[in-house]
Design an enzyme around this catalytic site. Structure first.
Site, PDB file in Angstrom:
ATOM      1  CG  ASP A  28      -6.823  -4.584   8.113  1.00  0.00           C
ATOM      2  OD1 ASP A  28      -5.713  -4.757   7.615  1.00  0.00           O
ATOM      3  OD2 ASP A  28      -7.570  -3.629   7.762  1.00  0.00           O
ATOM      4  CG  HIS A  73      -5.860  -0.602   5.766  1.00  0.00           C
ATOM      5  ND1 HIS A  73      -6.372  -1.855   5.925  1.00  0.00           N
ATOM      6  CD2 HIS A  73      -5.951  -0.333   4.440  1.00  0.00           C
ATOM      7  CE1 HIS A  73      -6.764  -2.327   4.755  1.00  0.00           C
ATOM      8  NE2 HIS A  73      -6.515  -1.422   3.834  1.00  0.00           N
ATOM      9  NE  ARG A 125      -3.743  -2.277   2.444  1.00  0.00           N
ATOM     10  CZ  ARG A 125      -3.525  -3.521   2.888  1.00  0.00           C
ATOM     11  NH1 ARG A 125      -2.350  -3.852   3.392  1.00  0.00           N
ATOM     12  NH2 ARG A 125      -4.487  -4.430   2.854  1.00  0.00           N
ATOM     13  NE  ARG A 142      -9.220  -8.626   3.954  1.00  0.00           N
ATOM     14  CZ  ARG A 142      -8.668  -7.649   3.251  1.00  0.00           C
ATOM     15  NH1 ARG A 142      -7.654  -6.969   3.733  1.00  0.00           N
ATOM     16  NH2 ARG A 142      -9.128  -7.357   2.058  1.00  0.00           N
TER      17      ARG A 142
HETATM   18  P1  NAD Z   1      -9.352   1.449  -9.736  1.00  0.00           P
HETATM   19  O1  NAD Z   1      -8.133   1.703 -10.550  1.00  0.00           O
HETATM   20  O2  NAD Z   1     -10.255   0.343 -10.137  1.00  0.00           O
HETATM   21  O3  NAD Z   1     -10.230   2.775  -9.660  1.00  0.00           O
HETATM   22  C1  NAD Z   1      -9.697   3.999  -9.277  1.00  0.00           C
HETATM   23  C2  NAD Z   1     -10.583   5.078  -9.882  1.00  0.00           C
HETATM   24  O4  NAD Z   1     -10.146   6.338  -9.386  1.00  0.00           O
HETATM   25  C3  NAD Z   1     -10.537   5.139 -11.407  1.00  0.00           C
HETATM   26  O5  NAD Z   1     -11.842   5.048 -11.920  1.00  0.00           O
HETATM   27  C4  NAD Z   1      -9.900   6.487 -11.685  1.00  0.00           C
HETATM   28  O6  NAD Z   1     -10.371   7.102 -12.876  1.00  0.00           O
HETATM   29  C5  NAD Z   1     -10.307   7.272 -10.443  1.00  0.00           C
HETATM   30  N1  NAD Z   1      -9.445   8.430 -10.177  1.00  0.00           N
HETATM   31  C6  NAD Z   1      -8.093   8.473 -10.128  1.00  0.00           C
HETATM   32  N2  NAD Z   1      -7.678   9.711  -9.847  1.00  0.00           N
HETATM   33  C7  NAD Z   1      -8.792  10.485  -9.718  1.00  0.00           C
HETATM   34  C8  NAD Z   1      -9.000  11.853  -9.436  1.00  0.00           C
HETATM   35  N3  NAD Z   1      -7.976  12.681  -9.206  1.00  0.00           N
HETATM   36  N4  NAD Z   1     -10.281  12.289  -9.369  1.00  0.00           N
HETATM   37  C9  NAD Z   1     -11.310  11.457  -9.578  1.00  0.00           C
HETATM   38  N5  NAD Z   1     -11.167  10.150  -9.861  1.00  0.00           N
HETATM   39  C10 NAD Z   1      -9.920   9.669  -9.931  1.00  0.00           C
HETATM   40  O7  NAD Z   1      -8.841   1.239  -8.234  1.00  0.00           O
HETATM   41  P2  NAD Z   1      -9.663   0.531  -7.066  1.00  0.00           P
HETATM   42  O8  NAD Z   1      -9.365  -0.915  -7.054  1.00  0.00           O
HETATM   43  O9  NAD Z   1     -11.076   0.995  -7.153  1.00  0.00           O
HETATM   44  O10 NAD Z   1      -8.956   1.158  -5.763  1.00  0.00           O
HETATM   45  C11 NAD Z   1      -9.175   2.501  -5.364  1.00  0.00           C
HETATM   46  C12 NAD Z   1      -8.424   2.778  -4.061  1.00  0.00           C
HETATM   47  O11 NAD Z   1      -9.006   2.035  -2.975  1.00  0.00           O
HETATM   48  C13 NAD Z   1      -6.947   2.330  -4.111  1.00  0.00           C
HETATM   49  O12 NAD Z   1      -6.118   3.297  -3.498  1.00  0.00           O
HETATM   50  C14 NAD Z   1      -6.945   1.042  -3.303  1.00  0.00           C
HETATM   51  O13 NAD Z   1      -5.674   0.718  -2.784  1.00  0.00           O
HETATM   52  C15 NAD Z   1      -7.960   1.413  -2.230  1.00  0.00           C
HETATM   53  N6  NAD Z   1      -8.501   0.305  -1.437  1.00  0.00           N
HETATM   54  C16 NAD Z   1      -8.644   0.527  -0.109  1.00  0.00           C
HETATM   55  C17 NAD Z   1      -9.146  -0.475   0.713  1.00  0.00           C
HETATM   56  C18 NAD Z   1      -9.275  -0.206   2.198  1.00  0.00           C
HETATM   57  O14 NAD Z   1      -9.498  -1.120   3.002  1.00  0.00           O
HETATM   58  N7  NAD Z   1      -9.164   1.041   2.630  1.00  0.00           N
HETATM   59  C19 NAD Z   1      -9.510  -1.717   0.178  1.00  0.00           C
HETATM   60  C20 NAD Z   1      -9.363  -1.909  -1.197  1.00  0.00           C
HETATM   61  C21 NAD Z   1      -8.843  -0.893  -2.003  1.00  0.00           C
END
Ligand code: NAD
Length: 309
Positions: free
Chosen positions: A148, A175, A86, A151
């Protein structure tokens, strides 16, 4: 309740579906820098509404459309590729948060809005979003180790043969790879874990506990290897957090919010009471000496990463 979701990729879409299925929102606005994707997601979700709730679902072509939102969920940004941590996303996603938060704040009521942060590395992004938004820390809430902790409960449930709902077990700290399983405070139906194991003659030695910790920390890596990203678990976690806020449930959840001031301020997950005003109170659990030391390490890692951006 108007809810805006910024970023409608794998996670944002799963979050949108989970939010729609709570029935708590009368309006959901989807914004993504990829407008075609946001429009397609709004269309698809609108169709799903015919089987659940009639909710106004809009794809926003500009931030003006999020005006009047009570809660803004930030799920935009790069996700981990197989093998990436991450923290590897730090600089890329700091720019994403720097792009999004000022635009959000220019269009919402700072006196009441709550921001839920999902983007990784989660804790550092919470710190950045809180700094940029200038909102009280209690209203910039990261999902933290909610996933987490879920899980951990699922693994324990399988080992112990009891429902996840009878298990009180928390993962604390980052996280991320330095998260800390709080074994010292785990209880099953109000019975301390060791006592529960004695009564049920289930053996949970240190080696097994280490394996469980490893599986909890490695869960996202495993899922990413298998399906490219994780989304269902986090979608459900956001919906759970939303329930706690909108219904003022005052539930104890391991969310990440900024705690402390100046150079010692850090966002990491601890059990916190969550209600309509966001995080109402930070709690401290019973920690072993090792857990205490690991938590301090985790906090230093988060702060160090924040200082890098
Ligand atoms: P993804 O690539 O499928 O989607 C990301 C989206 O963000 C895309 O549609 C992109 O166009 C958009 N985007 C990027 N920059 C942008 C901006 N400046 N303004 C508006 N939109 C923007 O990625 P994902 O799998 O959906 O993951 C998104 C985030 O969530 C990642 O950082 C991932 O690590 C995080 N995540 C967090 C958890 C958690 O427990 N907190 C769990 C899973 C994923």
């Amino acid at each position: 309740m108007k809810i805006a979701i910024i970023g409608v990729g794998s996670v944002g879409s799963a979050v949108a579906t989970a939010v729609q299925n709570t029935g708590l929102a009368h309006e959901i606005v989807l914004f993504d820098r990829d407008g075609v994707r946001a429009r397609a997601a709004a269309e698809d979700l609108g169709h799903a509404g015919a089987f659940s709730y009639d909710i106004k679902i809009t794809a926003a072509s500009s931030y003006r459309v999020i005006r009047g939102s009570d809660i803004v969920i930030i799920a935009a940004g790069a996700n981990q590729k197989p093998g990436e941590t991450r923290t590897d996303l730090l600089h890329k996603n700091a720019s994403v948060i720097e792009d999004i938060v000022p635009r959000v704040m220019a269009n919402v009521d700072a006196k009441k809005v709550k921001i839920i942060v999902v983007t990784n590395p989660l804790d550092v992004m919470v710190m950045l979003a809180q700094k940029l938004s200038k909102l009280p820390a209690s209203r910039v809430i990261g999902t933290g180790t909610m996933l987490d902790s879920a899980r951990l409960k699922v693994i324990l449930s399988r080992q112990l043969g009891v429902s996840t709902r009878s298990i009180n077990a928390y993962v604390l700290g980052e996280h991320g790879d330095s998260s800390v399983v709080n074994w010292e405070a785990i209880s099953i139906g109000g019975i301390a874990l060791d006592d529960f194991c004695k009564q049920t003659k289930i053996s949970l030695p240190q080696t097994k506990r280490k394996t469980i910790e490893h599986r909890v920390r490695g869960a996202a890596y495993e899922i990413i290897r298998g399906r490219g990203a994780t989304w269902d678990g986090i979608g459900a976690a956001v919906a759970d957090l939303l329930h706690a806020i909108v219904n003022d449930e005052k539930r104890i959840l391991t969310t990440s919010v900024v705690d402390g001031v100046g150079k010692s301020a850090v966002a990491m997950s601890m059990p916190r009471i969550v209600g309509e005003n966001g995080v109402i109170m930070n709690l401290h659990t019973k920690l072993s000496k090792t857990e205490s030391a690991d938590l301090r390490k985790s906090s230093k890692i988060i702060r160090k990463n924040f200082d890098l951006i």
